[in-house]
Design an enzyme around this catalytic site. Structure first.
Site, short mmCIF file in Angstrom:
data_model
loop_
_atom_site.label_atom_id
_atom_site.label_comp_id
_atom_site.label_asym_id
_atom_site.label_seq_id
_atom_site.Cartn_x
_atom_site.Cartn_y
_atom_site.Cartn_z
N ARG A 98 31.03 34.48 -34.77
CA ARG A 98 31.15 34.83 -36.19
C ARG A 98 31.59 36.28 -36.40
O ARG A 98 32.09 36.62 -37.45
CB ARG A 98 29.81 34.57 -36.90
CG ARG A 98 29.55 33.08 -37.10
CD ARG A 98 28.14 32.80 -37.53
NE ARG A 98 27.31 32.44 -36.39
CZ ARG A 98 26.03 32.11 -36.46
NH1 ARG A 98 25.42 32.10 -37.62
NH2 ARG A 98 25.36 31.80 -35.38
N CYS A 142 16.50 40.39 -37.13
CA CYS A 142 15.34 39.86 -36.38
C CYS A 142 14.10 40.67 -36.70
O CYS A 142 12.99 40.23 -36.46
CB CYS A 142 15.62 39.93 -34.89
SG CYS A 142 15.87 41.61 -34.32
N GLU A 154 12.10 30.17 -39.24
CA GLU A 154 12.82 31.39 -39.60
C GLU A 154 13.92 31.01 -40.59
O GLU A 154 14.75 30.14 -40.27
CB GLU A 154 13.43 31.99 -38.34
CG GLU A 154 14.21 33.25 -38.56
CD GLU A 154 14.85 33.76 -37.28
OE1 GLU A 154 15.39 32.95 -36.50
OE2 GLU A 154 14.84 34.99 -37.08
N PHE A 162 24.96 37.00 -33.98
CA PHE A 162 25.93 37.49 -34.98
C PHE A 162 25.44 38.71 -35.75
O PHE A 162 26.23 39.45 -36.32
CB PHE A 162 26.28 36.36 -35.97
CG PHE A 162 25.27 36.18 -37.09
CD1 PHE A 162 25.34 36.96 -38.23
CD2 PHE A 162 24.24 35.26 -36.98
CE1 PHE A 162 24.40 36.83 -39.25
CE2 PHE A 162 23.31 35.10 -37.99
CZ PHE A 162 23.38 35.89 -39.13
N SER A 188 18.85 32.71 -31.58
CA SER A 188 17.78 31.87 -32.13
C SER A 188 16.88 31.35 -31.01
O SER A 188 17.30 31.26 -29.85
CB SER A 188 18.41 30.70 -32.88
OG SER A 188 19.20 29.95 -31.98
N LYS A 198 30.08 37.66 -24.01
CA LYS A 198 30.56 36.60 -24.90
C LYS A 198 30.04 36.93 -26.30
O LYS A 198 28.91 36.62 -26.64
CB LYS A 198 30.04 35.22 -24.48
CG LYS A 198 30.77 34.11 -25.26
CD LYS A 198 29.90 32.91 -25.60
CE LYS A 198 28.97 33.09 -26.74
NZ LYS A 198 29.58 33.33 -28.07
#
Ligand code: NAD
Length: 491
Positions: free
Chosen positions: A177, A281, A383, A149, A226, A173
């Site tokens: 969100r 990230c 995280e 997202f 993630s 894909k």
């Protein structure tokens, strides 16, 4: 209410009665649209269209494909304002952050305009008597990408542009969100001349992601998200014989040596920890000052500077930080702050429990500062992915270096120092994929490539750059010998 749906074979596709999920405007907290979820059947339609269209696209000479990519780049630039508003309205990041993000995506598009050169094979004349050897880089066929997202425009561009530039057909894909910018980018690709079927969008959640991993006609999957999901996408895709590259989560450390220029380091730390509300990230959610004096000096400056940060809606030109993406993300971040307290860390600045006047329903958090975090704390190991900054104190250079090295994530790290010698020792010794020296958020430029180590990446190669050409092609090596028929005059 507006519904966001799929884009298959050059047109919008919708299935009345499908499951939906809300797409928020995080600044207001309101649901602004419903996302229609796809399933294995819709994915199957997209793959069939992609499979039918791909051979003709692959047969076009690379210079002509490059011209389409050039037009794609020009169209994204032309629609920059529209795209950055879409990105910010669903993600919540400030317009300036969306603009910077889009530019990092465009850098990759620009690099891929060089595909005729990048996709060239190799040639050796005289590998044996009368023998020549050459290699060809062929597209794989139908490939797919699953972005996270937190970069609604940039990461779809990182994934789809190299894939199609080398002659593949692509299934995207988007994150449930933030689906709209990716969809608009794919429409622009068609306007630029990408034929129907070459880039398709199937919206949805886990079900579609899993169907991508299972579909026999999808030859490669690129994923960013993630660590837990990265691992499962990798295992599923690789188990089904696909080429898979999955980038996962991060916990990036900023190591501050005693000789660092603290004025500039603190500016970088604030940007690293709180820019885009920490939902990056490459964010810097942990700092490791070396020595008590450094730790106290940094803490004092942060205590002065953090309260000055201005929080606002994504369109506020004076804001430095916007909201987080969903109410669930906000709750998760708050629970990590509580966990840090429960584990015995010192909560120096608590960013919870405040609201933005006029936008009380927005998903806002204020910057949080936590001191005396330690390696044994779950809140340090995990995280958090929000506007939190943890201080882990170290006595020596070696101890400071051990924190990023022992940590299970290995995405990015930064060292702050004035000493070239210490910086080089750090770079040589650190076990992390992307390293900054007095440089926060060290995302490599578009002609290098992006990827971490350890639990931050699964699979070989990195995103974008020449690595992505290798990822999205397979090499055919040809060894050839022609019969020698005597002098040319005999022909
Ligand atoms: P996420 O893992 O929740 O979701 C990522 C994508 O996977 C989404 O499109 C989601 O719909 C899809 N998905 C969910 N379950 C799936 C399944 N079982 N199979 C297939 N697909 C599935 O991640 P997120 O919350 O969207 O993004 C934030 C995460 O991404 C953070 O951990 C962040 O560090 C990471 N990230 C990493 C990088 C990097 O370069 N390493 C870059 C950006 C973000």
């Amino acid at each position: 209410m507006r519904t966001i749906s799929h884009f298959i074979n050059g047109q919008s596709v919708t299935r009345p009665g499908a499951l939906t999920s809300p797409v928020y405007d995080p600044s207001t907290g309101q649901v602004q649209a419903l996302l229609e979820h796809g399933d294995a059947a819709i994915l199957g339609e997209a793959v069939a269209a992609a499979k039918a269209a791909q051979p003709a696209w692959a047969a076009i000479d690379p210079l002509h494909r490059a011209r389409v990519i050039f037009r794609f780049k020009a169209l994204i630039e032309e629609h920059r304002q529209e795209l950055i508003y879409l990105m910010s309205s669903e993600h919540g990041k400030l317009l300036g952050d969306s603009n910077g993000e889009l530019q990092r995506g465009l850098d990759v598009v620009e690099f891929m305009c060089g595909v005729p050169h990048l996709q060239k094979g190799e040639f050796t004349q005289g590998a044996g008597p009368g023998v020549n050897v050459y290699s060809i880089r062929e597209p794989l066929g139908v490939v797919a990408g699953i972005p996270p997202f937190n970069f609604p425009g940039m990461i779809p561009l990182w994934m789809l542009t190299p894939a199609i530039a080398v002659g593949n057909a692509f299934i995207l894909k988007p994150s449930e969100r933030v689906p709209s910018a990716a969809l608009r980018i794919v429409e622009l690709a068609h306007e630029a001349g990408v034929p129907p079927g070459i880039v398709n969008v199937v919206q949805g959640v886990q079900e579609v992601g899993e169907a991508i991993g299972d579909h026999p006609d999808i030859k490669a999957v690129t994923f960013i998200g993630s660590t837990a999901v990265a691992k499962s996408v990798y295992a599923r895709g690789a188990g089904n014989g696909k080429r898979v590259l999955c980038l996962g989560g991060a916990k990036n450390h900023g190591v501050i040596l005693p000789d660092a220029d603290l004025d500039s380091a603190v500016v970088d730390i604030l940007a690293g920890a709180f820019g885009s509300a920490g939902e990056r990230c490459m964010a810097m959610p942990v700092i490791v000052p070396v020595g008590k004096e450094t730790a106290e000096a940094v803490r004092e400056r942060l205590l002065e500077e953090i309260p000055k940060l201005r929080i606002g809606v994504s369109t506020d030109p004076n804001a430095q930080m916007g909201p987080v993406v969903t109410p669930e993300n906000k709750k998760k971040i708050e629970s990590y702050i509580q966990l840090a307290v429960d584990e015995g860390a010192e909560l120096v600045i608590d960013g919870r429990g405040r609201s933005l006047p006029g936008h009380e329903e927005g998903f806002f958090l204020w910057p949080t500062l936590i001191d005396h975090a330690t390696q044994s704390m779950q809140s340090y190991q995990d995280e958090i992915f929000g506007p939190t900054l943890q201080i882990v104190r170290a006595e020596t250079f070696e101890e400071a270096l051990s924190y990023p090295n022992v940590h299970h994530q290995g995405n990015a790290v930064t060292v702050f120092t004035r000493s070239g010698d210490w910086a080089q020792r750090f770079v040589a010794g650190v076990e992390v994929g992307m390293v900054g020296v007095n440089f926060p958020l060290p995302t490599p430029v578009g002609y290098y490539s992006h990827g971490g180590w350890k639990n931050s990446a699964f699979g070989d190669l990195n995103q974008y750059g020449e690595d992505s050409i290798r990822f999205f092609t397979r090499t055919k090596n040809v060894t050839q010998r022609w019969p020698h028929g005597g002098p040319a005059t005999e022909l």
